[in-house]
Structure formats: C-alpha cells, structure tokens
Design a protein around this motif. Structure first.
Motif, PDB file in Angstrom:
ATOM      1  N   GLU A 173       0.824  -1.210   0.000  1.00 11.19           N
ATOM      2  CA  GLU A 173       0.000   0.000   0.000  1.00 11.19           C
ATOM      3  C   GLU A 173       0.860   1.263   0.000  1.00 11.19           C
ATOM      4  O   GLU A 173       0.561   2.237  -0.695  1.00 11.19           O
ATOM      5  N   VAL A 174       1.951   1.230   0.735  1.00 12.72           N
ATOM      6  CA  VAL A 174       2.868   2.383   0.748  1.00 12.72           C
ATOM      7  C   VAL A 174       3.515   2.556  -0.620  1.00 12.72           C
ATOM      8  O   VAL A 174       3.649   3.678  -1.122  1.00 12.72           O
ATOM      9  N   THR A 177       0.800   4.109  -2.924  1.00  9.23           N
ATOM     10  CA  THR A 177       0.272   5.441  -2.599  1.00  9.23           C
ATOM     11  C   THR A 177       1.349   6.511  -2.456  1.00  9.23           C
ATOM     12  O   THR A 177       1.044   7.693  -2.571  1.00  9.23           O
ATOM     13  N   GLN A 178       2.607   6.091  -2.221  1.00  8.38           N
ATOM     14  CA  GLN A 178       3.673   7.083  -2.024  1.00  8.38           C
ATOM     15  C   GLN A 178       4.915   6.734  -2.857  1.00  8.38           C
ATOM     16  O   GLN A 178       6.018   6.623  -2.315  1.00  8.38           O
ATOM     17  N   ARG A 191       6.726   8.435  -4.971  1.00 11.10           N
ATOM     18  CA  ARG A 191       7.789   9.444  -4.963  1.00 11.10           C
ATOM     19  C   ARG A 191       8.654   9.295  -3.718  1.00 11.10           C
ATOM     20  O   ARG A 191       9.889   9.305  -3.785  1.00 11.10           O
ATOM     21  N   ARG A 192       7.989   9.134  -2.592  1.00  4.96           N
ATOM     22  CA  ARG A 192       8.724   9.089  -1.338  1.00  4.96           C
ATOM     23  C   ARG A 192       9.547   7.809  -1.199  1.00  4.96           C
ATOM     24  O   ARG A 192      10.729   7.843  -0.861  1.00  4.96           O
ATOM     25  N   VAL A 193       8.918   6.658  -1.458  1.00  2.83           N
ATOM     26  CA  VAL A 193       9.645   5.404  -1.257  1.00  2.83           C
ATOM     27  C   VAL A 193      10.704   5.174  -2.334  1.00  2.83           C
ATOM     28  O   VAL A 193      11.631   4.393  -2.120  1.00  2.83           O
ATOM     29  N   SER A 194      10.588   5.855  -3.472  1.00  2.00           N
ATOM     30  CA  SER A 194      11.612   5.732  -4.506  1.00  2.00           C
ATOM     31  C   SER A 194      12.976   6.178  -4.010  1.00  2.00           C
ATOM     32  O   SER A 194      14.010   5.769  -4.544  1.00  2.00           O
ATOM     33  N   SER A 252      13.646   6.298  -0.483  1.00  4.75           N
ATOM     34  CA  SER A 252      13.724   5.947   0.936  1.00  4.75           C
ATOM     35  C   SER A 252      14.592   4.714   1.153  1.00  4.75           C
ATOM     36  O   SER A 252      14.685   3.842   0.282  1.00  4.75           O
ATOM     37  N   LEU A 305       7.153   3.941   7.291  1.00  8.50           N
ATOM     38  CA  LEU A 305       5.942   4.410   6.610  1.00  8.50           C
ATOM     39  C   LEU A 305       4.838   3.351   6.645  1.00  8.50           C
ATOM     40  O   LEU A 305       3.654   3.679   6.768  1.00  8.50           O
TER      41      LEU A 305
END
Length: 292
Positions: free
Chosen positions: A34-35, A38-39, A41-44, A46, A54
């Motif tokens: 799910e992360v 939905t995210q 950009r961020r996890v790319s 992280s 997260l």
C-alpha cells in the motif's frame, strides 16, 4: 495491445499488483504494498528502514515483501520503482524529484558509481552470453536507439563491426525501412531508458513478428517490450539532474562486445587486423603502431 492498454500495464499499480502471488500477501506485506502504491515518490528515495516506518512494519518485512514480489531485496525493488516513477515525469519534474546534495558534477559521478555497483549485483552473466552468442549467429544485427541513447547504440554497433559482425544502429526515419528487411536470421537490440520511445516498441514488435530474436537494454521491464524480447537486461540509468545517465548502458554494451570477441576469436582477430590496416592506409592515427 492498444496504446492506452500498454500505458496502463506500464503504470505503477498494474505493474506491482501483477507481481503479487495468487495466494496474496500477509497483512504486513499488504501494508508495504500500500505504501509503494500510494507514495511512490517518497519510497523511490527511501531506505528500507524509512519504508518500514511508513508501512508500520519492521525492515525484515520490507525485505521479505520485496522478495515475494520477485526481487532479490529492497534495493532491487526500489531501483525499478524509481525507474518507473521517473519515466512518468517530464524533464523539469525529474530534476525537481532528485534529492541531490552538493555539487551536481560530483553527485553525477557518485550516482554512476552507485548504478554500476547495482548493475554488477543485478545483471546475470548468462544474459550477456546469450546476447553475444545470438549476435555471433545472426545474419545481421539491427540496433535501435533514439535521443541521447544513440550514443550507446553507436558504440555498440561500432565495436560489434570491429569484432567482425554486421551491425547497424538505426533511428528516426531510417527505422521503418530497416525493420522492413529484418527476418528470422537477424537480431534486433532495442535500447531505451527513462521514457520509452514508441518507435522502439513498434520496431521490437515487428521484429518479433518477423521471427527475429529481440533483446532489450532498458531501466524498467516494460510489458510492451517484455512481450517481444528474449532477454531484458535491466540497467540503472538515473542521473543527477535532467539527464539519464549513459554510463551503465555503455558499460553493458562494452560487456556484450567483450563476450562477443570470445565466441570466434579468429574471426574477431582477422576483422581487427583488417581494420588496423585500413586505419594505416587512410592515415587516421597521429602515431602509427610499430610493426611486430
């Protein structure tokens, strides 16, 4: 497959959900998924620890989920996730998405070193051998590349010819004519990174339909190319600014040619000696080598 269907298949959600096993994911693995959905950009950008925070799980769960989705671990999953994320952005958006500290020139060198390390871990030697051996058996080799990636295609074609094999790099208006002559005894190498060129997809599809062997050098396993390719060599191509890096792609091109030179060493030696003789006749070199 229509263009819209292809675009949907290349999207984050379709790509990730297609990797989920039939039995599904456990609740904590589903939280990681799910992360990712939905995210992106961020996890790319992280770490595994940041992704775990997260998702509300531990780092081991992030690693296990990556493996369940078909990757060796978090770093490999993240690499392809980032490639797909960046391919959805325009050039100005790519620059804005980068998290680069300090001088961009030095950052670019560091990024290339990191990408080469990832490439060394990820790329299987058997893939290089398969491409090289297919080239050695081919009647001719067609290399498709556009934009700045023509540099990779040109270097590959040049060295393949030096090794004694018939190779041509084509793009733009020449591509349709070249593909019209391709057949079962030929090889097509499609080179494309960041945002996939439609001409490259069309050329790969046509070559596959005509019985040629198709190989792909790219930073993401696009369904549009996977469907036609015998092998997809996944190569990191992220740069430090607007521009995708050519360094890892050139490294793989060099690896292919190095392997090709071992398939029929006598043929390659004869070809290089003939080229050397012509370089001398044309007076191309500032200093001529001593004759042994």
């Amino acid at each position: 497959m229509t263009e819209s269907t292809t675009a949907e298949a290349d999207g984050f959600e379709s790509w990730l959900r297609a990797r989920v096993p039939e039995r599904g994911l456990r609740p904590k693995g589903a939280a990681v998924l799910e992360v990712l959905l939905t995210q992106p950009r961020r996890v790319s950008y992280s770490s595994a620890a940041e992704a775990a925070e997260l998702a509300g799980v531990n780092v081991a769960t992030v690693s296990r989920t990556a493996q369940t989705l078909g990757f060796s671990g978090w770093s490999d999953l993240q690499q392809e996730l980032r490639a797909r994320f960046l391919s959805s952005l325009s050039a100005p958006e790519v620059a804005a998405a980068q998290r680069t500290e300090g001088d961009l020139g030095a950052a670019s060198l560091r990024r290339d070193l990191e990408s080469l390390a990832v490439l060394t871990r990820r790329l299987e030697e058997s893939q290089i051998r398969t491409v090289a051996e297919a080239m050695a058996r081919a009647r001719r080799i067609l290399i498709v590349a556009h934009g700045s990636y023509v540099a990779i295609g040109t270097a590959l074609a040049h060295n393949v010819r030096l090794a004694g094999y018939d190779a041509t790099v084509v793009h733009d208006a020449d591509l349709a004519n070249a593909v019209s002559r391709i057949g079962p005894d030929d090889v097509l190498v499609a080179i494309s990174f960041w945002r996939l060129y439609q001409n490259t997809v069309t050329a790969a599809e046509e070559a596959h339909a005509r019985g040629a062997r198709v190989f792909v050098l790219s930073d993401a396993a696009s369904p549009a190319l996977v469907a036609t390719a015998e092998e997809v060599l996944l190569i990191p191509a992220e740069g430090a600014a607007f521009f995708p890096s050519l360094t890892p792609g050139l490294a793989v091109a060099q690896a292919i040619v190095a392997q090709l030179s071992t398939v029929d060493p006598k043929r390659t030696r004869r070809s290089i000696e003939a080229a050397e003789e012509q370089w001398s006749r044309f007076g191309l070199m500032h200093r001529q080598p001593r004759r042994g």
